[in-house]
Write a protein that holds these residues in place. Structure first.
Motif, short mmCIF file in Angstrom:
data_model
loop_
_atom_site.label_atom_id
_atom_site.label_comp_id
_atom_site.label_asym_id
_atom_site.label_seq_id
_atom_site.Cartn_x
_atom_site.Cartn_y
_atom_site.Cartn_z
N SER A 91 -3.63 -3.85 -6.87
CA SER A 91 -3.50 -3.13 -5.61
C SER A 91 -4.29 -1.83 -5.64
CB SER A 91 -2.03 -2.84 -5.31
OG SER A 91 -1.46 -2.01 -6.30
N ALA A 92 -4.41 -1.20 -6.81
CA ALA A 92 -5.24 0.01 -6.91
C ALA A 92 -6.71 -0.34 -6.68
CB ALA A 92 -5.05 0.66 -8.28
N LEU B 102 1.70 1.32 -8.01
CA LEU B 102 0.47 0.59 -7.79
C LEU B 102 0.16 -0.26 -9.02
CD1 LEU B 102 -1.85 3.30 -6.18
CD2 LEU B 102 -0.74 1.40 -5.06
#
Length: 103
Positions: free
Chosen positions: A53-54, A49
């Motif tokens: 994206s996290a 990640l």
């Protein structure tokens, strides 16, 4: 034009013949073989990640929690409003019935 077309099943031409050889045949000609080796599956790469994206995953999870919470609260509110309206109807009916008995 819009008539259904039903397929016609032809009649059998002869009587069905019964099965005569129902006994299982002995399996003496079969030689035992070793089981095939399982194919080697390459190890999967771990999901990585990135910070972006996290953050997107956390925002999506938060949005899901908010939507589910809103739906549940609205359902609870609908049940509460229904209960209050039924209680009001019961009080009105009770007062109407008590007035009928007095007259």
């Amino acid at each position: 034009m819009l008539q259904p077309r039903i397929p016609v099943n032809p009649l059998p031409t002869s009587a069905p013949t019964p099965l005569t050889n129902l006994a299982p045949t002995p399996a003496t000609d079969i030689e035992p073989t070793a089981p095939a080796p399982a194919p080697v599956v390459p190890a999967r790469a771990a999901v990585q990640l990135t910070p972006g994206s996290a953050l997107a995953l956390a925002a999506g999870g938060g949005a899901v929690v908010l939507v589910v919470g809103t739906v549940l609260v609205s359902m609870l509110l609908a049940v509460a409003i229904t209960g209050v309206s039924v209680a009001v109807c019961a009080v009105v009916l009770k007062s109407l019935i008590s007035q009928e008995r007095k007259h």
